[in-house]
Design a protein around this motif. Sequence first.
Motif, PDB file in Angstrom:
ATOM      1  N   GLY A 130      -1.554  20.939  11.512  1.00 55.50           N
ATOM      2  CA  GLY A 130      -1.178  22.263  11.016  1.00 55.50           C
ATOM      3  C   GLY A 130      -0.988  22.366   9.510  1.00 55.50           C
ATOM      4  O   GLY A 130      -0.128  23.106   9.040  1.00 55.50           O
ATOM      5  N   VAL A 131      -1.800  21.607   8.754  1.00 58.90           N
ATOM      6  CA  VAL A 131      -1.796  21.745   7.299  1.00 58.90           C
ATOM      7  C   VAL A 131      -3.239  21.991   6.857  1.00 58.90           C
ATOM      8  O   VAL A 131      -4.152  21.980   7.671  1.00 58.90           O
ATOM      9  N   THR A 132      -3.432  22.193   5.573  1.00 61.08           N
ATOM     10  CA  THR A 132      -4.785  22.418   5.070  1.00 61.08           C
ATOM     11  C   THR A 132      -5.479  21.081   4.815  1.00 61.08           C
ATOM     12  O   THR A 132      -4.815  20.072   4.543  1.00 61.08           O
ATOM     13  N   PRO A 133      -6.808  21.081   4.873  1.00 67.05           N
ATOM     14  CA  PRO A 133      -7.535  19.860   4.510  1.00 67.05           C
ATOM     15  C   PRO A 133      -7.207  19.400   3.090  1.00 67.05           C
ATOM     16  O   PRO A 133      -7.167  18.211   2.796  1.00 67.05           O
ATOM     17  N   ARG A 134      -6.950  20.339   2.209  1.00 68.37           N
ATOM     18  CA  ARG A 134      -6.573  20.009   0.826  1.00 68.37           C
ATOM     19  C   ARG A 134      -5.267  19.201   0.794  1.00 68.37           C
ATOM     20  O   ARG A 134      -5.101  18.297  -0.031  1.00 68.37           O
ATOM     21  N   SER A 135      -4.342  19.528   1.713  1.00 71.09           N
ATOM     22  CA  SER A 135      -3.092  18.773   1.782  1.00 71.09           C
ATOM     23  C   SER A 135      -3.358  17.315   2.133  1.00 71.09           C
ATOM     24  O   SER A 135      -2.794  16.406   1.518  1.00 71.09           O
ATOM     25  N   ILE A 136      -4.237  17.093   3.101  1.00 73.82           N
ATOM     26  CA  ILE A 136      -4.576  15.719   3.488  1.00 73.82           C
ATOM     27  C   ILE A 136      -5.193  14.995   2.298  1.00 73.82           C
ATOM     28  O   ILE A 136      -4.836  13.849   2.001  1.00 73.82           O
ATOM     29  N   LEU A 137      -6.101  15.646   1.603  1.00 68.32           N
ATOM     30  CA  LEU A 137      -6.718  15.069   0.419  1.00 68.32           C
ATOM     31  C   LEU A 137      -5.648  14.698  -0.615  1.00 68.32           C
ATOM     32  O   LEU A 137      -5.657  13.598  -1.173  1.00 68.32           O
ATOM     33  N   ASN A 138      -4.727  15.606  -0.866  1.00 71.80           N
ATOM     34  CA  ASN A 138      -3.655  15.354  -1.831  1.00 71.80           C
ATOM     35  C   ASN A 138      -2.758  14.196  -1.394  1.00 71.80           C
ATOM     36  O   ASN A 138      -2.343  13.393  -2.229  1.00 71.80           O
ATOM     37  N   TYR A 139      -2.441  14.114  -0.103  1.00 67.90           N
ATOM     38  CA  TYR A 139      -1.635  12.988   0.392  1.00 67.90           C
ATOM     39  C   TYR A 139      -2.365  11.677   0.152  1.00 67.90           C
ATOM     40  O   TYR A 139      -1.784  10.705  -0.330  1.00 67.90           O
ATOM     41  N   MET A 143       0.835  -1.190   0.000  1.00 64.83           N
ATOM     42  CA  MET A 143       0.000   0.000   0.000  1.00 64.83           C
ATOM     43  C   MET A 143       0.875   1.247   0.000  1.00 64.83           C
ATOM     44  O   MET A 143       1.944   1.267   0.582  1.00 64.83           O
ATOM     45  N   SER A 144       0.366   2.289  -0.605  1.00 65.47           N
ATOM     46  CA  SER A 144       1.096   3.552  -0.661  1.00 65.47           C
ATOM     47  C   SER A 144       0.907   4.339   0.639  1.00 65.47           C
ATOM     48  O   SER A 144       0.039   4.013   1.460  1.00 65.47           O
ATOM     49  N   PHE A 145       1.690   5.389   0.788  1.00 65.26           N
ATOM     50  CA  PHE A 145       1.549   6.274   1.935  1.00 65.26           C
ATOM     51  C   PHE A 145       0.114   6.784   2.035  1.00 65.26           C
ATOM     52  O   PHE A 145      -0.509   6.753   3.095  1.00 65.26           O
ATOM     53  N   GLY A 146      -0.416   7.271   0.909  1.00 62.35           N
ATOM     54  CA  GLY A 146      -1.775   7.819   0.908  1.00 62.35           C
ATOM     55  C   GLY A 146      -2.828   6.796   1.308  1.00 62.35           C
ATOM     56  O   GLY A 146      -3.749   7.107   2.058  1.00 62.35           O
ATOM     57  N   GLU A 147      -2.679   5.576   0.806  1.00 64.40           N
ATOM     58  CA  GLU A 147      -3.630   4.520   1.153  1.00 64.40           C
ATOM     59  C   GLU A 147      -3.551   4.169   2.634  1.00 64.40           C
ATOM     60  O   GLU A 147      -4.575   3.995   3.296  1.00 64.40           O
ATOM     61  N   ASN A 148      -2.318   4.079   3.150  1.00 66.46           N
ATOM     62  CA  ASN A 148      -2.131   3.791   4.578  1.00 66.46           C
ATOM     63  C   ASN A 148      -2.705   4.902   5.448  1.00 66.46           C
ATOM     64  O   ASN A 148      -3.361   4.635   6.456  1.00 66.46           O
ATOM     65  N   LEU A 149      -2.460   6.133   5.046  1.00 63.42           N
ATOM     66  CA  LEU A 149      -2.966   7.286   5.774  1.00 63.42           C
ATOM     67  C   LEU A 149      -4.496   7.264   5.819  1.00 63.42           C
ATOM     68  O   LEU A 149      -5.103   7.374   6.892  1.00 63.42           O
ATOM     69  N   LYS A 150      -5.119   7.108   4.668  1.00 59.03           N
ATOM     70  CA  LYS A 150      -6.574   7.123   4.592  1.00 59.03           C
ATOM     71  C   LYS A 150      -7.177   5.982   5.408  1.00 59.03           C
ATOM     72  O   LYS A 150      -8.138   6.189   6.161  1.00 59.03           O
ATOM     73  N   LYS A 151      -6.614   4.793   5.267  1.00 67.32           N
ATOM     74  CA  LYS A 151      -7.135   3.636   5.994  1.00 67.32           C
ATOM     75  C   LYS A 151      -7.089   3.863   7.501  1.00 67.32           C
ATOM     76  O   LYS A 151      -8.083   3.664   8.207  1.00 67.32           O
ATOM     77  N   ARG A 152      -5.948   4.318   8.011  1.00 68.01           N
ATOM     78  CA  ARG A 152      -5.794   4.526   9.453  1.00 68.01           C
ATOM     79  C   ARG A 152      -6.693   5.656   9.941  1.00 68.01           C
ATOM     80  O   ARG A 152      -7.328   5.551  10.989  1.00 68.01           O
ATOM     81  N   ARG A 153      -6.771   6.738   9.177  1.00 65.75           N
ATOM     82  CA  ARG A 153      -7.614   7.878   9.555  1.00 65.75           C
ATOM     83  C   ARG A 153      -9.066   7.435   9.653  1.00 65.75           C
ATOM     84  O   ARG A 153      -9.772   7.773  10.614  1.00 65.75           O
ATOM     85  N   GLN A 154      -9.530   6.672   8.672  1.00 68.08           N
ATOM     86  CA  GLN A 154     -10.911   6.212   8.677  1.00 68.08           C
ATOM     87  C   GLN A 154     -11.176   5.215   9.805  1.00 68.08           C
ATOM     88  O   GLN A 154     -12.252   5.231  10.395  1.00 68.08           O
ATOM     89  N   GLN A 168      -4.769  10.926  -1.938  1.00 67.90           N
ATOM     90  CA  GLN A 168      -4.983  10.591  -3.345  1.00 67.90           C
ATOM     91  C   GLN A 168      -3.676  10.380  -4.103  1.00 67.90           C
ATOM     92  O   GLN A 168      -3.700  10.031  -5.280  1.00 67.90           O
ATOM     93  N   GLY A 169      -2.554  10.600  -3.421  1.00 71.14           N
ATOM     94  CA  GLY A 169      -1.254  10.360  -4.042  1.00 71.14           C
ATOM     95  C   GLY A 169      -0.783  11.459  -4.970  1.00 71.14           C
ATOM     96  O   GLY A 169       0.148  11.264  -5.744  1.00 71.14           O
TER      97      GLY A 169
END
Length: 76
Positions: free
Chosen positions: A26-35, A1-12, A37-38
């Motif tokens: 301390g980042v924007t919600p858009r940054s999290i979305l970008n992380y 799994m990629s960083f983004g997939e791992n991040l999303k899975k754990r967050r959810q 989605q890769g």
Amino acid sequence: MSFGENLKKRRQELGISQKKLAELIGVTPRSILNYEQGFRLPQNIQIVNSIAEVLGTTADSLMNGKEEFVIQAEEA
């Protein structure tokens, strides 16, 4: 799994919204979305560490131990 997939899975798993995670590190919600989605990676390893801390995991588990991610993140 990629960083983004791992991040999303754990967050959810924890029931944390992208907006709340963004506020906590301390980042924007858009940054999290970008992380997730890769589209981009965190700008530095400190952001990765902050995400891991909030999500109760390790940076290594988010990155799958990929050294090139650390190098890429530190260069950004």
